[in-house]
Design an enzyme around this catalytic site. Structure first.
Site, PDB file in Angstrom:
ATOM      1  N   LYS A   1      64.773  47.474   7.971  1.00 49.07           N
ATOM      2  CA  LYS A   1      65.958  47.118   7.186  1.00 49.07           C
ATOM      3  C   LYS A   1      66.447  48.411   6.533  1.00 49.07           C
ATOM      4  CE  LYS A   1      65.150  42.229   6.348  1.00 49.07           C
ATOM      5  NZ  LYS A   1      65.118  41.110   5.362  1.00 49.07           N
TER       6      LYS A   1
ATOM      7  N   GLN B   1      58.535  47.092   8.403  1.00 51.51           N
ATOM      8  CA  GLN B   1      57.562  46.004   8.243  1.00 51.51           C
ATOM      9  C   GLN B   1      56.911  45.655   9.562  1.00 51.51           C
ATOM     10  OE1 GLN B   1      59.199  42.055   7.165  1.00 51.51           O
ATOM     11  NE2 GLN B   1      57.615  41.972   5.591  1.00 51.51           N
ATOM     12  N   LEU B   2      55.607  45.408   9.513  1.00 49.31           N
ATOM     13  CA  LEU B   2      54.892  44.969  10.710  1.00 49.31           C
ATOM     14  C   LEU B   2      55.511  43.673  11.235  1.00 49.31           C
ATOM     15  CD1 LEU B   2      52.456  45.078  12.682  1.00 49.31           C
ATOM     16  CD2 LEU B   2      51.206  43.690  11.003  1.00 49.31           C
ATOM     17  N   LEU B   3      55.842  43.670  12.506  1.00 53.22           N
ATOM     18  CA  LEU B   3      56.377  42.475  13.158  1.00 53.22           C
ATOM     19  C   LEU B   3      55.210  41.734  13.808  1.00 53.22           C
ATOM     20  CD1 LEU B   3      59.199  41.229  13.496  1.00 53.22           C
ATOM     21  CD2 LEU B   3      59.331  42.334  15.729  1.00 53.22           C
TER      22      LEU B   3
ATOM     23  N   GLN C   1      72.572  39.823   8.750  1.00 49.79           N
ATOM     24  CA  GLN C   1      72.804  41.248   8.555  1.00 49.79           C
ATOM     25  C   GLN C   1      71.932  42.048   9.515  1.00 49.79           C
ATOM     26  OE1 GLN C   1      73.037  42.429   4.366  1.00 49.79           O
ATOM     27  NE2 GLN C   1      73.314  40.286   3.788  1.00 49.79           N
TER      28      GLN C   1
ATOM     29  N   GLU D   1      71.451  42.453   1.710  1.00 49.19           N
ATOM     30  CA  GLU D   1      70.004  42.616   1.817  1.00 49.19           C
ATOM     31  C   GLU D   1      69.643  44.059   1.502  1.00 49.19           C
ATOM     32  OE1 GLU D   1      68.222  41.154   5.339  1.00 49.19           O
ATOM     33  OE2 GLU D   1      69.186  39.190   5.207  1.00 49.19           O
TER      34      GLU D   1
ATOM     35  N   ASP E   1      61.394  37.546   4.643  1.00 44.19           N
ATOM     36  CA  ASP E   1      62.809  37.658   4.231  1.00 44.19           C
ATOM     37  C   ASP E   1      62.972  37.698   2.711  1.00 44.19           C
ATOM     38  OD1 ASP E   1      63.654  37.671   6.868  1.00 44.19           O
ATOM     39  OD2 ASP E   1      63.837  35.499   6.957  1.00 44.19           O
TER      40      ASP E   1
ATOM     41  N   ASP F   1      67.509  32.944  -2.069  1.00 46.44           N
ATOM     42  CA  ASP F   1      67.854  32.721  -0.657  1.00 46.44           C
ATOM     43  C   ASP F   1      66.641  32.256   0.153  1.00 46.44           C
ATOM     44  OD1 ASP F   1      69.536  32.806   1.625  1.00 46.44           O
ATOM     45  OD2 ASP F   1      68.741  34.768   2.166  1.00 46.44           O
TER      46      ASP F   1
END
Length: 535
Positions: free
Chosen positions: A245, A349-351, A229, A266, A438, A418
């Site tokens: 997201k 969200q922090l990557l 997604q 999601e 996730d 999931d």
């Protein structure tokens, strides 16, 4: 006279009727009370077709049992001081094990508490490289002893390990290739990302980071190539990257009964709630994340890459929309739209750094679901699965086994079905925690507690001592109350979790304790609770 006799007879008849009624009522109440005293416990199933958890009803009726579990665990904590003599060569032990004749499977077990780790190591009567179809109770107990020993050995070898940060790992390459990044707030944040956690909730950098994610200006928006997604990568000031997201469904949305976990939508609010629960639980393994309000036009479309910008359009309701590119829900009928107009909320969200800057390890979850509408995974039909596949796997003869149990408890509390892979930063070495990524398909149903998520704990019956003690402390204080308070601390998006989900979290915590209690009935406390030195 005749009239008087008629009245007298009627009065007597009414009196007898009333007396009989009250007598029968009293008798029924007495019989019901007696029956309740003799009636055996009936255990509650949260979902038809799933295995029952023994003692669940008694736990709900008598919370003192959870206090009893706490005392049992505390009194049976095994200290490292008693285990120094258990050091041995694992490779030599495996060679000796493979030479054991199959006839040894009939050798009687040693007497005494099978959970006593002061015993000498026992040889395994099974081939560690193959699955035995004749995996009997004797094999299982000896394998369990072996795993307990290797976990103890691992603790002794790594108890003095020092904490490492991502800043330490990246410093040399940054100093050589990008020295200017050493003076950024991003680099200061990387100092708080260690092999045991991905953020420090008590640090100044943490609060500053959340503000940065929530309000930092966006210089570019692009699509993340992985995933089923749409997810966007946002470029923020000072070298930060964030994963967006977007809003898809309202807070009260429930996963449709006929939808499989792999086709579920999601949800941004699920990501936010999972982060706050992770923080309350003290795991600190979900990368920092916060809700944010965005302008679809100025924050995304005007900053989008050419590929992403080509998917924008104006809907019949005059809202700005985009569909992106992905394998699920990336079409015009499932587009992301501002509502109303340009307003869009999402989780940001922090990557964390990715290859080649930092190496990651992607581990296929041994309890991964089949992702098929007609086929079940092996662990769903084989209750010996943990012994036959996990406990004989040397990759799990370290903290990974108990980290997986932590993740299992976390997923059960959030209702996440999931979980197909586990991720950790391999640049830290083997002594590094899993990163809980996730979580967008969490909190899908508040009316169902899917016990299949607890399969790793149910089948393996191992649990980390420090995790149990934290869970008990949160149970005493009220997990849902603490989660509600956390969700209202710094979040600008209202009511992330509806009341029913908060109630479900408390209910699932009791079920988790009931499952651990069930393990105590099958094995000893010392065989289940592992103090591996990880806090």
């Amino acid at each position: 006279m005749r009239y008087l006799r008629l009245r007298l007879r009627s009065s007597i008849l009414v009196g007898l009727t009333i007396t009989t009624f009250f007598s029968l009522t009293t008798l029924c109440i007495f019989l019901r009370s007696a029956n309740e005293l003799e009636r055996p416990n009936r255990f509650v199933r949260s979902k038809p077709g799933l295995p029952e958890i023994s003692r669940h009803q008694s736990l709900r009726k008598n919370s003192n049992r959870i206090d009893e579990l706490y005392r049992l665990v505390r009194e049976n904590r095994i200290h490292q001081a008693n285990l120094d003599h258990l050091l041995w060569n694992l490779k030599k032990f495996r060679r000796e094990t493979l030479q054991v004749n199959r006839s040894d499977t009939n050798t009687p077990m040693e007497t005494g508490d099978s959970g006593d780790l002061n015993k000498q190591p026992m040889k395994l009567p099974i081939n560690l490289t193959t699955t035995s179809k004749n995996f009997n109770q004797h094999d299982k107990m000896r394998l369990r002893q072996f795993v307990l020993h290797v976990l103890t050995k691992w603790k002794i070898e790594h108890q003095n390990d020092t904490s490492i940060s991502l800043a330490d790992i990246m410093h040399e390459s940054l100093a050589q290739d990008n020295p200017e990044r050493l003076n950024t707030t991003w680099y200061q944040q990387m100092k708080t990302v260690t092999n045991s956690r991905v953020y420090d909730p008590n640090s100044v950098e943490f609060r500053s980071l959340l503000n940065h994610l929530q309000n930092g200006s966006i210089s570019e928006a692009s699509e993340l190539s992985q995933g089923t997604q749409i997810k966007l990568i946002l470029q923020l000031p000072d070298g930060f990257q964030a994963l967006l997201k977007p809003y898809r469904v309202p807070r009260n949305y429930q996963t449709l009964p006929d939808h499989f976990y792999f086709s579920d939508i999601e949800r941004h609010h699920a990501e936010i709630a999972a982060f706050h629960l992770d923080k309350v639980l003290g795991f600190n393994r979900v990368p920092p994340l916060i809700g944010r309000l965005l302008n679809v036009t100025s924050d995304i479309r005007d900053k989008a890459t050419e590929e992403l910008a080509s998917t924008f359009f104006i809907s019949p309701a005059n809202n700005t929309c985009f569909r992106g590119h992905c394998s699920y829900y990336c079409d015009t009928s499932h587009a992301i739209c501002g509502k109303p107009g340009n307003r869009l909320e999402g989780s940001v969200q922090l990557l964390l750094p990715r290859p080649p800057e930092v190496d990651w390890q992607k581990i296929t979850h041994p309890y991964r679901r089949s992702y098929s509408a007609v086929r079940k995974a092996e662990w769903e039909t084989n209750e010996n699965y943990c012994y036959e596949h996990v406990m004989i796997d040397e990759d799990y003869h370290n903290r990974l086994l108990l980290d997986m149990m932590d993740l299992c408890a976390f997923d059960f509390l959030t209702g996440n079905l999931d979980r197909h892979h586990m991720m950790r930063i391999s640049s830290f070495g083997i002594n590094t925690a899993l990163v809980h990524l996730d979580n967008g398909r969490s909190f899908g149903r508040h009316d169902i507690d899917d016990l299949s998520i607890l399969a790793p704990i149910r089948q393996c019956c191992f649990f980390r001592y420090s995790t149990f003690m934290r869970l008990y402390n949160l149970y005493q204080k009220g997990l849902s109350k603490l989660l509600f308070a956390s969700l209202n601390d710094g979040e600008i998006l209202p009511k992330i979790l509806i009341e029913e989900h908060l109630v479900a979290v408390d209910r699932r915590l009791k079920i988790l304790f009931a499952q651990i209690d069930k393990c105590f009935q099958t094995y000893t406390v010392k065989e289940v609770m592992i103090d591996d030195g990880i806090e």
